[in-house]
Design a protein around this motif. Structure first.
Motif, mmCIF file in Angstrom:
data_model
loop_
_atom_site.group_PDB
_atom_site.id
_atom_site.type_symbol
_atom_site.label_atom_id
_atom_site.label_comp_id
_atom_site.label_asym_id
_atom_site.label_seq_id
_atom_site.Cartn_x
_atom_site.Cartn_y
_atom_site.Cartn_z
ATOM 1 N N LYS A 21 -10.877 -39.448 102.531
ATOM 2 C CA LYS A 21 -9.326 -39.522 102.056
ATOM 3 C C LYS A 21 -8.861 -40.933 101.402
ATOM 4 C CE LYS A 21 -7.617 -35.857 104.867
ATOM 5 N NZ LYS A 21 -6.664 -35.357 105.885
ATOM 6 N N PRO A 22 -8.224 -41.094 100.374
ATOM 7 C CA PRO A 22 -7.776 -42.329 100.014
ATOM 8 C C PRO A 22 -6.861 -42.793 100.899
ATOM 9 C CG PRO A 22 -7.033 -40.514 98.461
ATOM 10 C CD PRO A 22 -7.898 -39.947 99.683
ATOM 11 N N LEU A 23 -7.016 -44.118 101.076
ATOM 12 C CA LEU A 23 -6.235 -44.946 102.022
ATOM 13 C C LEU A 23 -4.676 -45.213 101.288
ATOM 14 C CD1 LEU A 23 -8.254 -48.059 102.757
ATOM 15 C CD2 LEU A 23 -7.972 -45.857 104.244
ATOM 16 N N LYS A 24 -3.630 -44.887 102.123
ATOM 17 C CA LYS A 24 -2.373 -44.801 101.756
ATOM 18 C C LYS A 24 -1.725 -46.199 102.208
ATOM 19 C CE LYS A 24 -1.568 -39.969 101.559
ATOM 20 N NZ LYS A 24 -0.673 -38.808 102.083
ATOM 21 N N PHE A 25 -1.099 -46.898 101.429
ATOM 22 C CA PHE A 25 -0.129 -48.189 101.777
ATOM 23 C C PHE A 25 0.937 -48.223 101.356
ATOM 24 C CE2 PHE A 25 -2.585 -49.249 97.853
ATOM 25 C CZ PHE A 25 -1.750 -50.333 97.494
ATOM 26 N N LYS A 26 1.678 -49.206 102.015
ATOM 27 C CA LYS A 26 3.101 -49.476 101.283
ATOM 28 C C LYS A 26 3.187 -51.049 101.181
ATOM 29 C CE LYS A 26 7.890 -48.461 102.211
ATOM 30 N NZ LYS A 26 8.765 -47.977 103.085
ATOM 31 N N GLU A 27 3.488 -51.112 100.183
ATOM 32 C CA GLU A 27 3.571 -52.797 99.678
ATOM 33 C C GLU A 27 4.523 -53.461 100.705
ATOM 34 O OE1 GLU A 27 4.741 -55.947 96.342
ATOM 35 O OE2 GLU A 27 3.798 -54.102 95.872
#
Length: 122
Positions: A21-27
């Motif tokens: 799964k693609p990595l999810k991140f929040k700036e």
């Protein structure tokens, strides 16, 4: 050899073909958070969920996070103290102390009213 020897075999084809799964991140926010701690003395029957729901409802959009960090039961007969760390932030600007205190005081007032609580002094 005197030491034990271990062998492992890996299929690189299977590893490369794994669906990841693609990595999810929040700036990270450009604006600082403001944290406030508060402890409520409540009846033993009052749950963490009830308090958190009341805090969320009163906190509005500035309330970013709620974390319970202490429960103290030997406060008085039939009562307990529940302490929370509240995090306030806005992604578009720096919050002023006055506006955070306005929301913080509303949270305290609403929890006191809805759950027959009182703020624990030091």
């Amino acid at each position: 050899m005197k030491d034990e020897v271990y062998v492992a075999e890996f299929s690189m084809t299977k590893i490369y073909n794994l669906k990841v799964k693609p990595l999810k991140f929040k700036e990270a926010s450009k604006y600082p958070e403001i944290r406030k701690d508060v402890a409520f003395i409540v009846d033993n029957e009052v749950t963490n969920k009830e308090i958190e729901d009341a805090i969320k409802k009163s906190g509005g959009r500035l309330l970013a996070d709620i974390e319970i960090f202490d429960i103290y039961r030997n406060i008085e007969e039939g009562k307990k103290s529940m302490a929370y760390k509240l995090t306030f932030k806005d992604e578009t600007r720096t919050l002023s102390d006055e506006e955070v205190m306005q929301v913080f005081n509303k949270i305290i007032s609403d929890v006191e009213t809805k759950l027959n609580a009182k703020v624990r002094d030091k």
